[in-house]
Design a protein around this motif. Structure first.
Motif: not given
Ligand SMILES: N[C@@H](CCC(=O)N[C@@H](CS)C(=O)NCC(=O)O)C(=O)O
Ligand SMILES: N[C@@H](CCC(=O)N[C@@H](CS)C(=O)NCC(=O)O)C(=O)O
Ligand SMILES: N[C@@H](CCC(=O)N[C@@H](CS)C(=O)NCC(=O)O)C(=O)O
Lengths: 165, 165, 165
Positions: A46, A49, A69, A72, C70, C74, C77-78, C112, C116, C123, C127
């Motif tokens: 985050i 980003r 990226f 992770q 995405r 996401n 992933e969680y 979410y 999104y 989102r 989130l």
């Molecule tokens: N894989 C995630 C890890 C971190 C995360 O959970 N980010 C949140 C807040 S920026 C999200 O909504 N990510 C959007 C996404 O994964 O496409 C990422 O790429 O952002």
């Protein structure tokens, strides 16, 4: 009289289960630690980003961003495999040994993340280390399942046999 | 005297748990097998990265590489769902039936990986197969949770009622 | 006589385990619900692939497709992190409280995904909500592991001490 009536198998089972619960505290602690590590990795993505202005849903950016990226993403991909082997080795073989391996794995993954963030090459050494620890956990899980199988279905306690051989 | 004093519910619980542990050996074996399959998929991606010169953090390359990459990514994505349903169906309904479904799922995923590696179209048949097996596991999990709920909270053994109806 | 001979610790253990099994029905139900949600997300990606003509192995397409893609990635992933904390908090602290948090988390993840799908900005609110619920589950897991550790290794029942202090 009670001792004579109470089936030994039940008593053994109960104490085995009670021990299992008690000893699985270590597995629970390593599990929580692993989740905290994953949360740390997510927060780093985050921040990256924001720093490199890569707005979702995009995942493409400068190499600095892409390494963080992917670091992770790679750790997330292996997380379920790690948790699964931690608990399989822990419940079927030894919670203590499994927890120690779990700590080593999480340490290796932290070094992997930091290394990968710096350069693709620096991810390699910690990757090999964490992969080796994971193979050890897979080996312990297999052994634990095999020994339990022998005890339950073949009524053979392999370790005891080897010991008294 | 002991038999009379020992509460039946406790005794049933203990033997149920002891059975659970014994029978979960099959679930443990399928779990280890699933992890070995995931390790095999990961190694294939590593070999493909070398063969098609796709260095991390990049994930883009020739279609041959991208198919192998996506095949592993897709299997990794479903792995936690699979493990979760394997154990839920196994613990709440039947470890034996669940383990057999688990083996079928892993076989389907192997065909999926090999098919996808050859062409995007060849991933479809094994995808449908593994998805169907997963739906069966989800159905068994739901049924197991529902029956346990009835037994624990409504004090109704649905299967027994149906049987004696 | 039986009551005197039967070790209190074993009896407590057995009833604790029997309760654990009974109460984990809620955890099982939330787990199945979570898997159904993930299946729904996956189906949405498959529909979006058809609608926007993004054939595998490609994952790049118009922003509408990439947001759906995405969103599912996401949540996937969680998912393992969520399931792990659900069961850790449930087994070591309280299955009831953990199940309620689990339902809230799954609700947040649904919002979410829908948000999104509409725009990257929408989102954010869900989130934050689902992340907060996840932190609560992580807190409960840590507390549960800590209290169990105190009870097992230090023979101190922290909650009882606080209560009677
Ligand atoms: N894989 C995630 C890890 C971190 C995360 O959970 N980010 C949140 C807040 S920026 C999200 O909504 N990510 C959007 C996404 O994964 O496409 C990422 O790429 O952002
Ligand atoms: N998803 C992984 C699967 C194989 C793997 O774990 N590769 C190691 C060694 S090449 C790695 O560090 N991959 C970097 C990455 O995933 O970005 C990949 O794309 O490479
Ligand atoms: N992440 C998956 C979610 C949905 C899914 O499982 N799709 C199936 C049928 S289109 C598949 O084989 N996807 C190929 C892939 O993930 O590369 C996707 O991107 O497609």
């Amino acid at each position: 009289m009670f001792v004579a009536s109470f089936p030994a198998s039940v008593s053994r089972c109960v104490s085995h289960l009670s021990e299992m619960l008690e000893e699985s505290v270590g597995l629970g602690a390593v599990t929580v630690l692993g989740v905290l590590e994953q949360a740390y990795f997510s927060l780093q993505v985050i921040y990256a980003r924001r720093k490199y202005s890569v707005s979702p849903p995009s995942t493409a950016g400068p190499p600095e961003f892409e390494r963080i990226f992917r670091a992770q993403a790679n750790c997330s991909e292996y997380f379920p495999i790690f948790i699964t082997m931690l608990w399989t080795a822990g419940l079927f073989l030894s919670p203590g040994v499994s927890s120690v391996c779990g700590l080593l794995y999480l340490y290796g993954r932290l070094l992997y993340f930091w290394g990968y963030s710096e350069s693709a090459h620096r991810r390699l050494a910690p990757l090999y280390f964490s992969a080796q620890v994971l193979w050890v956990l897979i080996g312990f899980s297999s052994l634990g399942v095999f020994l339990t199988f022998c005890r339950v279905y073949l009524k053979v306690d392999v370790l005891l046999e080897l010991w008294t051989a």
